[in-house]
Write a protein that holds these residues in place. Structure first.
Motif, short mmCIF file in Angstrom:
data_model
loop_
_atom_site.label_atom_id
_atom_site.label_comp_id
_atom_site.label_asym_id
_atom_site.label_seq_id
_atom_site.Cartn_x
_atom_site.Cartn_y
_atom_site.Cartn_z
N GLN A 49 0.92 -1.18 -0.12
CA GLN A 49 0.04 0.07 0.08
C GLN A 49 0.86 1.28 0.02
N ALA A 74 -1.74 2.91 -1.90
CA ALA A 74 -2.69 4.49 -1.44
C ALA A 74 -1.32 5.33 -1.69
N ASP A 99 -11.95 -7.82 -8.43
CA ASP A 99 -10.97 -8.18 -7.40
C ASP A 99 -10.17 -9.22 -7.59
N ARG A 152 -3.70 -2.18 -4.93
CA ARG A 152 -4.49 -0.98 -4.12
C ARG A 152 -3.75 0.01 -3.30
N SER A 174 -2.29 -0.84 -9.46
CA SER A 174 -3.82 -0.86 -9.07
C SER A 174 -4.38 -1.88 -8.46
N GLU A 207 -4.57 -11.16 -6.90
CA GLU A 207 -4.04 -9.83 -7.25
C GLU A 207 -3.57 -9.73 -8.79
#
Length: 507
Positions: free
Chosen positions: A45, A99, A364, A97, A94, A414
């Protein structure tokens, strides 16, 4: 337009803008503690990019891929272009995920590179933190970021244009950076892998190779009393689960010639019982219990391990292990990793992967939807595409071992999500194919190109899928000419199922 936030102001509480805000962190004294803190922040992340000081003007993408856990050397051997590498980096970030994207020693970047990283942060919906560890003035860099790179085109180079779109830019001190991006909780900084928890049924001694009618008796003779009690408990529980599975498919068992029960049993073994087994010994215990329970219901499940070589029980669990997925996540090309995941999961040649659409994978990556019904009214579609009208050409040819909704292991989700994000970034809609020809994206994927892609990826991670062997490989008594015709998970493990009639014959 660059502004310094007053003390006590939280930049993350500001309203959202069309472009993500870039934070320019001032570190004029090059604090030593910052390096240790960035190392503690690194995770899926929060990606920390460390630009190579001796790189060329177009090689920043390799530093980004390295920060994302990829192997850029493998991409260079495949002659991946710079644009393809940036697209792959965006897809992987992406899917993970991400951040936050933190750039250590951002003063080493050129204005063009900084703008490219800001565009990447916009694409993956992440916040860009640029650490300016230099006493030099960062005004020129800030103007380039704020003007979306248009300051370089201005009459006076580096001056901020007065018109046109502008990106929010905030200059903060190092103390504010520590406050806004705190260290993760040690208890949750390293989440356990779903298959890395020790299984109490994983530690088993060597088991006898007797067939299922004599397996339990042989275990009673050879194993210690307490070990046999544990094995017997697992055996009885597995037999009860199998009995419940058969009761859920009474109509399929009544019509054996349709093959519906064989497909349901194949998916049951692959997705629930044998595939996810924590060890080969546990898979063998489950298999023997399933065979005994099915025989009491008039179903003969044969296993012929002689053709699997030494330690045949090691072929029963899935080949798609957490260790294999960690190696695949280091692959730069998303299509190579995703195609290998599906081939290892289904134990199938990619002869029909070209028919898998983007709508057949959920966002997902946790489920794969493969329509398997000849009746058009029974077409199974994904939830997020339920409102789209079905067309006959959208039907996906059936694999013999799928029953529609196929769950994927959580540690492989993923990889599939990254391929889906990559195809969507290329402009593919829900009806577009999930795989295209990696040599020419304008052409559809073929069995030959996908097989080459999977075999090359498997060689890199040290796996030899026997269902893709060709040439002088002997399989099922024939010297092959091309890929073996394995399109079935059970067939790849030398498992066959036969429904018996009341007189003991085959149906």
């Amino acid at each position: 337009m660059t502004e310094t936030l007053p003390a006590g102001t939280d930049p993350l509480s500001l309203p959202a803008r069309p472009w993500r805000t870039v934070y320019l962190v001032t570190d004029a004294f090059d604090e030593v503690t910052l390096t240790r803190r960035l190392a503690a922040l690194e995770s899926a992340q929060c990606v920390v990019v460390r630009p190579n000081p001796v790189r060329s003007a177009s090689e920043l993408v390799w530093d980004v891929l390295t920060a994302a856990g990829k192997n850029p050397a493998a991409a260079r051997t495949q002659r991946t272009t710079i644009d393809s590498a940036w697209a792959a980096a965006a897809a992987w970030l992406s899917a993970a995920r991400t951040a936050h994207i933190v750039v250590e020693r951002g003063h080493r970047l050129s204005e063009k590179e900084a703008v490219r990283l800001a565009e990447l942060a916009d694409t993956v919906d992440a916040t860009l933190w640029l650490i300016w560890s230099s006493p030099r003035d960062a005004t020129t860099m800030g103007n380039a970021l704020e003007s979306l790179g248009n300051s370089r085109l201005h009459g006076r180079r580096g001056k901020l244009p007065t018109t046109g779109p502008h990106r929010p830019l905030r200059a903060i001190h190092l103390d504010d950076f520590y406050r806004l991006l705190p260290l993760p909780d040690p208890a949750t900084s390293l989440p356990l892998n779903p298959d890395e928890d020790p299984d109490p049924a994983d530690d088993w001694p060597a088991l006898p190779d007797a067939d299922f009618p004599l397996f339990l008796a042989a275990c009673r003779r050879r194993l210690a009393a307490d070990t046999f009690d544990q094995l017997n408990h697992v055996y009885r529980s597995e037999a009860q689960r199998t009995d419940q599975f058969v009761r859920r498919h009474p109509h399929d068992l009544a019509a054996p010639r349709s093959g519906t029960f064989a497909r349901a049993l194949n998916a049951y073994l692959r997705d629930e019982r044998l595939g996810p087994a924590a060890s080969p010994h546990l898979a063998l215990i489950r298999l023997r219990a399933i065979q005994a329970s099915l025989l009491s219901r008039g179903v003969l499940l044969r296993w012929q391990p002689a053709g699997l070589g030494p330690a045949p029980a090691g072929h029963l669990p899935t080949w798609l292990t957490p260790t294999v997925c960690r190696a695949l996540r280091a692959t730069v090309a998303t299509d190579a990793a995703a195609a290998t995941v599906l081939s290892l999961l289904l134990s199938a040649a990619p002869d029909r992967f070209a028919h898998v659409l983007c709508r057949n994978v959920n966002q997902d990556g946790h489920y794969l939807y493969l329509p398997t019904f000849s009746d058009n009214a029974a077409y199974l579609r994904t939830d997020w595409a339920a409102e789209i009208d079905r067309r006959d050409e959208d039907e996906c040819p059936s694999y013999g071992h799928t029953t529609g909704k196929t769950p994927l292991p959580p540690y492989a989700a993923e990889i599939i999500a990254a391929q889906l994000a990559h195809r969507r970034a290329e402009g593919s809609g829900t009806r577009g194919p999930l795989f295209v020809n990696y040599k020419d994206p304008a052409l559809p994927a073929t069995e030959r190109t996908l097989t080459e892609l999977i075999l090359r990826t498997c060689r890199r991670i040290g796996i030899h899928p026997h269902w893709l062997h060709r040439g002088a490989c002997r399989e099922d008594g024939q010297i092959g000419a091309g890929p073996t015709p394995h399109t079935d998970w059970m067939t790849a493990r030398h498992l066959t199922v036969t429904v018996l009639d009341d007189q003991g014959g085959d149906l």
